[in-house]
Design a protein around this motif. Structure first.
Motif, PDB file in Angstrom:
ATOM      1  N   GLY A   8      23.131  50.826  37.769  1.00 51.67           N
ATOM      2  CA  GLY A   8      21.916  51.599  37.461  1.00 51.67           C
ATOM      3  C   GLY A   8      22.111  52.504  36.256  1.00 51.67           C
ATOM      4  O   GLY A   8      21.264  52.575  35.370  1.00 51.67           O
ATOM      5  N   LEU A   9      23.225  53.200  36.238  1.00 52.26           N
ATOM      6  CA  LEU A   9      23.515  54.083  35.106  1.00 52.26           C
ATOM      7  C   LEU A   9      23.721  53.292  33.819  1.00 52.26           C
ATOM      8  O   LEU A   9      23.263  53.704  32.748  1.00 52.26           O
ATOM      9  N   SER A  10      24.379  52.144  33.922  1.00 56.37           N
ATOM     10  CA  SER A  10      24.585  51.299  32.740  1.00 56.37           C
ATOM     11  C   SER A  10      23.258  50.803  32.193  1.00 56.37           C
ATOM     12  O   SER A  10      23.023  50.806  30.983  1.00 56.37           O
ATOM     13  N   PHE A  11      22.375  50.391  33.096  1.00 56.94           N
ATOM     14  CA  PHE A  11      21.059  49.905  32.672  1.00 56.94           C
ATOM     15  C   PHE A  11      20.249  51.025  32.019  1.00 56.94           C
ATOM     16  O   PHE A  11      19.617  50.826  30.975  1.00 56.94           O
ATOM     17  N   ALA A  12      20.288  52.218  32.606  1.00 59.10           N
ATOM     18  CA  ALA A  12      19.555  53.348  32.035  1.00 59.10           C
ATOM     19  C   ALA A  12      20.088  53.715  30.661  1.00 59.10           C
ATOM     20  O   ALA A  12      19.316  53.989  29.735  1.00 59.10           O
ATOM     21  N   LEU A  13      21.395  53.689  30.502  1.00 58.28           N
ATOM     22  CA  LEU A  13      21.997  53.996  29.210  1.00 58.28           C
ATOM     23  C   LEU A  13      21.631  52.941  28.179  1.00 58.28           C
ATOM     24  O   LEU A  13      21.297  53.259  27.040  1.00 58.28           O
ATOM     25  N   LEU A  14      21.672  51.679  28.583  1.00 59.75           N
ATOM     26  CA  LEU A  14      21.307  50.593  27.684  1.00 59.75           C
ATOM     27  C   LEU A  14      19.843  50.695  27.275  1.00 59.75           C
ATOM     28  O   LEU A  14      19.504  50.509  26.103  1.00 59.75           O
ATOM     29  N   LEU A  15      18.990  51.017  28.215  1.00 65.93           N
ATOM     30  CA  LEU A  15      17.561  51.162  27.929  1.00 65.93           C
ATOM     31  C   LEU A  15      17.317  52.326  26.970  1.00 65.93           C
ATOM     32  O   LEU A  15      16.518  52.233  26.046  1.00 65.93           O
TER      33      LEU A  15
END
Length: 87
Positions: A8-15
């Motif tokens: 989740g954190l990786s996806f948010a950072l990527l977004l």
């Protein structure tokens, strides 16, 4: 649980990195022809800063605070109290 949080954190950072921030509009101060036109948009007039006091005493409306807008319409401040076109 930790894997989900990491994904989740990786996806948010990527977004956040992938989506560019929208450009902020340029705050262009408008110069008004007279106080009647300025008071249509800003009923209480325009103050240079929030700490200025009105020389004339009580007014009907609180002035809008904007140093840039005040500078553009400074000639409309007849009593030189740093509030242009106060009502």
């Amino acid at each position: 649980m930790k894997k989900r949080l990491a994904y989740g954190l990786s996806f948010a950072l990527l977004l956040a990195v992938a989506v560019p921030a929208s450009p902020q509009p340029v705050d262009a101060a408008q110069k008004y022809q007279n106080c009647s036109e300025l008071n249509k948009d800003y009923k209480g007039g325009v103050a240079k800063s929030a700490s200025v006091k009105n020389k004339g005493g009580k007014t009907k409306h609180k002035p809008f605070v904007s140093a840039k807008l005040y500078e553009e319409n400074q000639k409309k401040d007849r009593d030189k109290d740093f509030i242009a076109c106060e009502k």
